[in-house]
Enzyme design. Structure first.
Site, PDB file in Angstrom:
ATOM      1  N   ASP A 158      49.656  40.736  34.670  1.00 34.11           N
ATOM      2  CA  ASP A 158      49.396  39.404  34.724  1.00 34.11           C
ATOM      3  C   ASP A 158      50.251  38.319  34.722  1.00 34.11           C
ATOM      4  O   ASP A 158      50.955  38.205  34.111  1.00 34.11           O
ATOM      5  CB  ASP A 158      47.929  38.888  34.681  1.00 34.11           C
ATOM      6  N   ASP A 204      43.679  38.302  44.632  1.00 36.67           N
ATOM      7  CA  ASP A 204      42.834  38.065  44.009  1.00 36.67           C
ATOM      8  C   ASP A 204      41.326  38.628  44.999  1.00 36.67           C
ATOM      9  O   ASP A 204      40.102  38.550  44.123  1.00 36.67           O
ATOM     10  CB  ASP A 204      42.810  37.105  43.163  1.00 36.67           C
TER      11      ASP A 204
END
Ligand code: GLA
Length: 722
Positions: free
Chosen positions: A470, A540
């Site tokens: 990430d 997301d």
């Protein structure tokens, strides 16, 4: 598509020829890339002048020699209006240059001339040099059967002094001169990635770019240009391209006042100054360019095929993406061995193949205020280390994956306390935090080595099959105080190179390891990272309705195989609740994952999910490695969306269809399938519904009527060749 290409090769006489040829008499280069031909020639001034980029030509004699254009006026000298493959800023050039240089003596004039070339199979290197100084540029072209040419350059300073590059582009695409073209690109923001925009190309320059240090959610390094005649999913001329770079990138789309339409792509010129000492070189990122006369659908299929064969690690031999469970939306930072094991048991009962523990497992990471940088397992949450949980997961028949965010540090961490200088900063300026974190200066070798060592240790000591890598913020205060001020801007380039290097080294040392690229969702999706990761986190935002548009934009440029799509809990992002079946049938249009809190599920949810997971396994190869036909766009006001996937061998096809909201009792439009064999007969099975036998001709021309009614309705149809 491969058989078709082979046929074409057999039919046309010139197609037996080498894919790259130099016609010495006319000084013309001809490059055949599958269904396309690209041609450029050397003009009277030995400049490399584009001649053609389009459908395959079969007769080399048809190509003209290159001739510089005549001066239009004293304001538009021939050097400005003669198109060049890779112009230097010099001799009065006012269009976007390929390269802009400042020499140590202050000279800022570069005029590149052809010197020589080398053809090796499907790769051409043209060596060019400034007309005065020993500044050398090699232009590389690599042609691929999917209709794609990859361009990049290597710029070498052979002068005796340091020079500074102020622009280093990978290459330029020239369209047939004209007006009325249309540009399509992908813009967005966090939780709203890859939104498609169409706009007319007018005189001037439109810049797509990232200045953020990574690829960015705001703009993605892909473009398509269609027209001037109207173009659809199935028909019409589309030129398209994508940059393989995960740092600051730039694509400039330009229409000159002479109706030349040119696209220049490469490293962003913003805050860019790259010094080269004598003998040093800079290699620009790959710029992949293609053409089709079969609309947006074929443009994306060409890119998908190309990515699956040549870009993604392992190419055609790589495995199907396993169905994963990810803990993030279920437990956020509240992870521990017992809780994760409970979720793992439930996930395994659904048929999930990989269990991924997300954020919260390390250091003092109980929320996003602390712990980033301290990649040691939290002993309170995991008294048996990671080994306890991993053993449980493996005993359930799944492999194990874990979340990391290696490029970051919370100021409240042992790493930051030990190495405050590792965070990117200017010494006398505040350090801007985002999500309470700072960004490590990955351009530094010591930081790079530290991160490699940490990740190497993690995957060496534990049976980890998968890393979710990430990156949750962008660059601010891009200082690099340890190097001379004149060198500091190199950070932009070196940062990305070092991230690439770490991933490459990790994969080399741990050949089974798979990696997902995530940057707060889809902030690092591009053809550079796709060369080194197996999949990407698309967004997301897991709201199924929003996802339809995000996925539509994403698949313009990138293969569904790498597109991770999870089913998650509702109410979701917009406070919206959609039925579980709808969420599954949206997520199954890419690589399926599940992110629900399974502790809250009822028996009927488990029963439905098991069925969906089993169905996905039946069609997964077709979805992930087949040809995608976008039958109905989620942007259509009808609220009806559909996509169809056809297996490469043509034996299976699967259709997904969703309806946002039925209005006025209207039936959904008849679906005209694509990519089937007219003469073949297929067994057609509607999910939870009827089974029929229909010919390919009927399915494509007469069409298929689906019974979708109400709100958030969804279905799937399995089509198997009999
Ligand atoms: C980012 C990712 C999420 C999740 C969180 C964890 O936002 O995109 O999927 O991993 O970080 O902090």
């Amino acid at each position: 598509m491969r058989p078709l290409i082979l046929c074409a090769f057999l039919l046309a006489p010139a197609f037996g020829a080498d894919p790259i040829r130099f016609l010495a008499e006319k000084k013309v280069f001809v490059l055949d890339a599958g269904p396309n031909t690209i041609a450029f020639g050397l003009n009277e001034r030995s400049e490399i002048q584009p001649l053609y980029f389009g459908q395959r030509l079969w007769r080399d004699q048809d190509l003209p020699a290159a001739h510089a254009l005549r001066e239009w006026a004293s304001f538009d000298r021939t050097s400005t209006i003669t198109p060049q493959e890779y112009p230097g800023y010099g001799a009065g050039l006012f269009v976007e240059p390929g390269i802009k240089v400042t020499l140590q003596n202050g000279v800022r004039d570069t005029v590149l001339k052809y010197v020589s070339h080398v053809i090796k199979g499907d790769v051409l290197e043209i060596k060019a040099k400034d007309q005065g100084y020993d500044l050398q540029v090699s232009l590389f072209y690599h042609v691929y059967p999917q209709g794609i040419v990859e361009k990049h350059t290597v710029i070498t300073n052979k002068t005796p002094n340091v020079l500074t590059l102020e622009s280093a582009q990978s290459g330029t695409l020239h369209l047939p001169p004209g007006e009325g073209y249309r540009l399509t690109y992908l813009y967005g923001r966090w939780a709203g990635e890859t939104q498609m925009v169409h706009e007319p190309i007018n005189p001037g320059v439109k810049v797509l770019e990232s200045r953020r240090g990574n690829t960015s959610q705001q703009s993605n390094p892909w473009f398509a240009i269609d027209g001037p005649a109207p173009v659809s999913e199935t028909n019409g001329a589309v030129w398209f391209g994508a940059l393989g770079w995960s740092g600051n990138w730039r694509i400039a789309i330009e229409q000159t006042s002479h109706q030349q339409v040119r696209v220049t792509g490469g490293l962003n010129t913003f805050d860019f100054a790259h010094t080269l000492k004598p003998g040093e070189s800079l290699e620009t990122p790959p710029f992949y360019l293609g053409f089709t006369d079969q609309g947006f659908g074929e443009a994306s299929r060409a890119l998908h095929r190309f990515q699956r064969e040549y870009i993604l690690p392992g190419g055609l031999t790589s495995k199907a993406r396993p169905i994963l469970y990810n803990s993030w939306e279920a437990t956020t930072f509240n992870v521990n061995e017992q809780g994760q094991t409970e979720l793992a048991k439930k996930a395994a009962s659904l048929g999930v193949e990989r269990f991924v523990m997300d954020d919260g497992w390390f250091g003092a990471r109980n929320d996003d205020h602390a712990g980033l940088g301290d990649w040691t397992v939290n002993p309170k949450k995991f008294p048996n280390g990671l080994k306890g949980l991993i053993a449980n997961v493996k005993a359930l028949g799944m492999d194990f994956g874990i979340w990391v965010e290696p490029e970051m540090v919370n100021p409240n961490s042992d790493l930051y306390r030990a190495h405050p200088d590792w965070a990117m900063h200017f010494p006398d300026r505040p350090r801007s935090e985002a999500r309470n974190q700072l960004i490590l200066n990955m351009a530094r070798d010591d930081v790079k080595e530290h991160i490699f060592a940490v990740l190497d240790k993690l995957v060496s000591e534990n049976d980890i099959a998968f890393l979710k890598w990430d990156m949750n913020r962008n660059v601010s205060e891009p200082g690099w105080p340890e190097v001379a001020p004149s060198e500091q801007k190199k950070m932009w380039l070196q940062y990305t190179r070092n991230v690439y290097e770490i991933i490459d080294r990790l994969r080399q040392k741990h050949p089974g390891l798979e990696i997902e690229s995530c940057s707060g969702g889809g902030g690092r999706i591009d053809m550079g990272i796709l060369r080194r990761v197996d999949q990407v986190w698309t967004s997301d935002n897991t709201d199924a309705l929003d996802r339809l548009k995000i996925q539509e934009g994403y698949t313009q440029a990138y293969t569904p195989k790498a597109m991770m799509a999870w089913v998650t809990d509702v109410p979701n992002f917009n406070g919206r609740s959609t039925p579980l079946a709808f969420r599954f049938l949206v997520a199954m249009q890419g690589s399926l994952g599940i992110g629900n809190n399974l502790n809250h599920w009822k028996d009927e949810d488990f029963a439905l999910a098991k069925k969906m997971v089993a169905y996905y396994k039946q069609v997964r190869n077709t979805v992930q490695t087949g040809k995608l036909y976008r039958l109905a766009s989620p942007r259509d006001p009808s609220g009806f969306q559909s996509s169809q996937y056809v297996a490469e061998d043509g034996k299976q096809s699967v259709v997904f269809a969703t309806l946002h909201s039925q209005q006025y009792g209207r039936p959904v439009p008849t679906l005209h399938l694509q990519g089937l064999d007219e003469k073949a007969v297929y067994k057609v099975t509607v999910l939870n519904g009827r089974t029929l036998e229909l010919s390919g001709a009927s399915l494509m021309h007469r069409g298929l009527d689906l019974n979708l009614t109400g709100d958030y309705a969804a279905t799937s149809v399995l089509i198997e060749r009999i």
